[in-house]
Design a protein around this motif. Structure first.
Motif, PDB file in Angstrom:
ATOM      1  N   ARG A  69      34.454  34.508  46.379  1.00  0.00           N
ATOM      2  CA  ARG A  69      34.124  33.005  46.973  1.00  0.00           C
ATOM      3  C   ARG A  69      35.060  31.996  46.608  1.00  0.00           C
ATOM      4  O   ARG A  69      35.316  30.849  47.601  1.00  0.00           O
ATOM      5  CB  ARG A  69      32.540  33.123  46.526  1.00  0.00           C
ATOM      6  CG  ARG A  69      31.929  33.858  47.212  1.00  0.00           C
ATOM      7  CD  ARG A  69      30.371  33.353  47.184  1.00  0.00           C
ATOM      8  NE  ARG A  69      29.931  33.377  45.521  1.00  0.00           N
ATOM      9  CZ  ARG A  69      29.330  34.311  45.025  1.00  0.00           C
ATOM     10  NH1 ARG A  69      29.075  35.443  45.386  1.00  0.00           N
ATOM     11  NH2 ARG A  69      28.972  33.731  43.675  1.00  0.00           N
ATOM     12  N   ASP A  70      35.348  31.887  45.485  1.00  0.00           N
ATOM     13  CA  ASP A  70      36.288  30.678  45.110  1.00  0.00           C
ATOM     14  C   ASP A  70      37.259  30.581  45.732  1.00  0.00           C
ATOM     15  O   ASP A  70      37.879  29.569  45.981  1.00  0.00           O
ATOM     16  CB  ASP A  70      36.542  30.672  43.365  1.00  0.00           C
ATOM     17  CG  ASP A  70      35.147  30.244  42.750  1.00  0.00           C
ATOM     18  OD1 ASP A  70      34.056  29.866  43.244  1.00  0.00           O
ATOM     19  OD2 ASP A  70      35.278  30.641  41.439  1.00  0.00           O
ATOM     20  N   ARG A  71      38.083  31.578  45.781  1.00  0.00           N
ATOM     21  CA  ARG A  71      39.457  31.733  46.642  1.00  0.00           C
ATOM     22  C   ARG A  71      39.179  31.487  48.243  1.00  0.00           C
ATOM     23  O   ARG A  71      40.020  30.615  48.777  1.00  0.00           O
ATOM     24  CB  ARG A  71      40.049  33.264  46.412  1.00  0.00           C
ATOM     25  CG  ARG A  71      40.877  33.509  45.177  1.00  0.00           C
ATOM     26  CD  ARG A  71      41.605  34.827  45.269  1.00  0.00           C
ATOM     27  NE  ARG A  71      40.835  36.146  45.830  1.00  0.00           N
ATOM     28  CZ  ARG A  71      40.278  36.892  45.122  1.00  0.00           C
ATOM     29  NH1 ARG A  71      40.168  36.497  43.599  1.00  0.00           N
ATOM     30  NH2 ARG A  71      39.517  37.988  45.453  1.00  0.00           N
ATOM     31  N   ALA A  74      38.960  27.774  48.512  1.00  0.00           N
ATOM     32  CA  ALA A  74      40.133  27.431  48.185  1.00  0.00           C
ATOM     33  C   ALA A  74      41.060  27.387  49.593  1.00  0.00           C
ATOM     34  O   ALA A  74      41.561  26.368  49.961  1.00  0.00           O
ATOM     35  CB  ALA A  74      40.984  27.716  47.232  1.00  0.00           C
ATOM     36  N   ARG A  75      40.821  28.363  50.360  1.00  0.00           N
ATOM     37  CA  ARG A  75      41.579  28.735  51.709  1.00  0.00           C
ATOM     38  C   ARG A  75      40.938  27.482  52.473  1.00  0.00           C
ATOM     39  O   ARG A  75      41.571  26.682  53.310  1.00  0.00           O
ATOM     40  CB  ARG A  75      41.312  29.995  51.969  1.00  0.00           C
ATOM     41  CG  ARG A  75      41.891  31.124  51.426  1.00  0.00           C
ATOM     42  CD  ARG A  75      41.402  32.414  52.222  1.00  0.00           C
ATOM     43  NE  ARG A  75      41.956  33.384  51.730  1.00  0.00           N
ATOM     44  CZ  ARG A  75      43.024  34.315  52.315  1.00  0.00           C
ATOM     45  NH1 ARG A  75      43.320  34.032  53.509  1.00  0.00           N
ATOM     46  NH2 ARG A  75      43.464  35.263  51.617  1.00  0.00           N
ATOM     47  N   LEU A  76      39.363  27.266  52.626  1.00  0.00           N
ATOM     48  CA  LEU A  76      38.789  26.325  53.484  1.00  0.00           C
ATOM     49  C   LEU A  76      39.408  24.820  53.099  1.00  0.00           C
ATOM     50  O   LEU A  76      39.496  24.087  53.938  1.00  0.00           O
ATOM     51  CB  LEU A  76      37.343  26.547  53.307  1.00  0.00           C
ATOM     52  CG  LEU A  76      36.868  27.874  53.690  1.00  0.00           C
ATOM     53  CD1 LEU A  76      35.177  27.999  53.821  1.00  0.00           C
ATOM     54  CD2 LEU A  76      37.450  28.276  55.209  1.00  0.00           C
ATOM     55  N   ALA A  77      39.642  24.687  51.951  1.00  0.00           N
ATOM     56  CA  ALA A  77      40.008  23.230  51.502  1.00  0.00           C
ATOM     57  C   ALA A  77      41.341  22.765  52.181  1.00  0.00           C
ATOM     58  O   ALA A  77      41.385  21.471  52.248  1.00  0.00           O
ATOM     59  CB  ALA A  77      40.080  22.967  50.071  1.00  0.00           C
ATOM     60  N   GLU A  90      38.474  34.046  60.480  1.00  0.00           N
ATOM     61  CA  GLU A  90      39.649  34.751  59.923  1.00  0.00           C
ATOM     62  C   GLU A  90      39.861  34.679  58.637  1.00  0.00           C
ATOM     63  O   GLU A  90      40.309  35.721  57.872  1.00  0.00           O
ATOM     64  CB  GLU A  90      40.811  34.224  60.658  1.00  0.00           C
ATOM     65  CG  GLU A  90      42.101  35.132  60.610  1.00  0.00           C
ATOM     66  CD  GLU A  90      42.963  34.795  61.576  1.00  0.00           C
ATOM     67  OE1 GLU A  90      43.948  35.578  61.819  1.00  0.00           O
ATOM     68  OE2 GLU A  90      43.066  33.849  62.427  1.00  0.00           O
ATOM     69  N   ALA A  91      39.644  33.511  57.804  1.00  0.00           N
ATOM     70  CA  ALA A  91      39.906  32.945  56.551  1.00  0.00           C
ATOM     71  C   ALA A  91      38.834  33.878  55.857  1.00  0.00           C
ATOM     72  O   ALA A  91      39.217  34.376  54.731  1.00  0.00           O
ATOM     73  CB  ALA A  91      39.754  31.551  56.320  1.00  0.00           C
ATOM     74  N   SER A 103      42.593  40.595  44.726  1.00  0.00           N
ATOM     75  CA  SER A 103      41.758  40.901  45.497  1.00  0.00           C
ATOM     76  C   SER A 103      42.087  42.472  45.623  1.00  0.00           C
ATOM     77  O   SER A 103      41.123  43.111  46.241  1.00  0.00           O
ATOM     78  CB  SER A 103      42.137  40.098  47.099  1.00  0.00           C
ATOM     79  OG  SER A 103      43.648  40.568  47.396  1.00  0.00           O
ATOM     80  N   ARG A 104      43.237  43.101  45.406  1.00  0.00           N
ATOM     81  CA  ARG A 104      43.356  44.448  45.328  1.00  0.00           C
ATOM     82  C   ARG A 104      42.447  45.117  44.255  1.00  0.00           C
ATOM     83  O   ARG A 104      41.553  46.145  44.655  1.00  0.00           O
ATOM     84  CB  ARG A 104      44.845  45.064  45.131  1.00  0.00           C
ATOM     85  CG  ARG A 104      44.973  46.319  45.264  1.00  0.00           C
ATOM     86  CD  ARG A 104      46.577  46.680  44.696  1.00  0.00           C
ATOM     87  NE  ARG A 104      46.705  48.025  44.774  1.00  0.00           N
ATOM     88  CZ  ARG A 104      47.012  48.742  45.782  1.00  0.00           C
ATOM     89  NH1 ARG A 104      47.074  48.136  46.954  1.00  0.00           N
ATOM     90  NH2 ARG A 104      47.320  50.079  45.715  1.00  0.00           N
ATOM     91  N   THR A 105      42.238  44.574  43.327  1.00  0.00           N
ATOM     92  CA  THR A 105      41.382  45.052  42.128  1.00  0.00           C
ATOM     93  C   THR A 105      39.925  45.053  42.592  1.00  0.00           C
ATOM     94  O   THR A 105      39.266  46.024  42.166  1.00  0.00           O
ATOM     95  CB  THR A 105      41.480  44.074  40.795  1.00  0.00           C
ATOM     96  OG1 THR A 105      42.869  44.023  40.685  1.00  0.00           O
ATOM     97  CG2 THR A 105      40.712  44.507  39.862  1.00  0.00           C
ATOM     98  N   PHE A 106      39.592  43.819  43.400  1.00  0.00           N
ATOM     99  CA  PHE A 106      38.099  43.727  43.768  1.00  0.00           C
ATOM    100  C   PHE A 106      37.811  44.874  44.695  1.00  0.00           C
ATOM    101  O   PHE A 106      36.816  45.536  44.658  1.00  0.00           O
ATOM    102  CB  PHE A 106      37.913  42.486  44.601  1.00  0.00           C
ATOM    103  CG  PHE A 106      36.491  42.365  44.954  1.00  0.00           C
ATOM    104  CD1 PHE A 106      35.406  42.893  44.535  1.00  0.00           C
ATOM    105  CD2 PHE A 106      36.209  40.920  45.825  1.00  0.00           C
ATOM    106  CE1 PHE A 106      34.290  42.734  45.002  1.00  0.00           C
ATOM    107  CE2 PHE A 106      34.863  41.016  46.333  1.00  0.00           C
ATOM    108  CZ  PHE A 106      33.985  41.641  45.811  1.00  0.00           C
TER     109      PHE A 106
END
Length: 200
Positions: A69-71, A74-77, A90-91, A103-106
């Motif tokens: 969610r934090d990442r 950051a994309r949206l910002a 898309e983001a 994100s691969r780990t998640f």
């Protein structure tokens, strides 16, 4: 004077220890004892904070979800304001793809957890599907707002479309994990589906 312990930091250290074991050896190899050894703390301390392996694994998923969610925030910002619905969706979906180490780990953790929970009653009792449900509701809300602004057809079933797009995204993510396609190829397929959703 007794040492002051930051419990949030200690919990994070233990969770990071689990992640290292899981990425290196697979989630099936994770035990409370293995995590304690990886984190260089006592087994009793791991049990004190998480009580059971199932609770520790669930806490790890929540931790990774919070990071995700934090990442996304950051994309949206970095995007223009107001953000077009297509760009916002898309983001959101791109963040769910395993395109970098974290994100691969998640994605690896969630997929492995889901498989293990099919045969492990204690894991199955943990509410680990709440994260995906929240994401689906969030995506559905974005699509519904896009309908209100005319960016999507009024007759679109927003909740069902949200479920479809997330199913596509999760399937693409698994394909990336097993080497079926590259992250760039997965993003291209995702773009194809978004083109069909946001057609003029």
């Amino acid at each position: 004077m007794p040492k002051v312990v930051d419990h949030a930091v200690r919990r994070k250290q233990i969770i990071e220890g689990l992640l290292r074991v899981a990425v290196r050896e697979g989630l099936h190899a994770v035990t409370m004892r293995a995590v304690a050894a990886e984190t260089e703390v006592s087994l009793r301390l791991v049990q004190h904070y998480f009580q059971s392996k199932a609770r520790l694994m669930h806490a790890t998923l929540e931790y990774l979800e919070c990071e995700s969610r934090d990442r996304w925030a950051a994309r949206l910002a970095e995007l223009p304001d107001p953000v077009p619905a297509r760009v916002l969706v898309e983001a959101l979906l791109a963040e769910a793809l395993p395109t970098d180490e974290r994100s691969r780990t998640f994605h690896l953790m969630w997929t492995s957890y889901a498989v293990l929970a099919m045969t492990d009653r204690e894991l199955a009792e943990q509410p680990f599907v709440e994260g995906p449900k929240r994401l689906e509701r969030q995506l559905g809300d974005v699509l519904a707002r896009a309908q209100a602004t005319g960016e999507l057809p009024a007759d679109l079933d927003a909740p069902t479309e949200a479920a479809r797009l997330l199913a596509v995204s999760h399937g693409l993510g698994t394909g990336v994990l097993v080497g079926q396609r590259t992250p760039a190829e997965a993003i291209a397929v995702l773009g194809y589906h978004l083109d069909r959703t946001f057609h003029d």
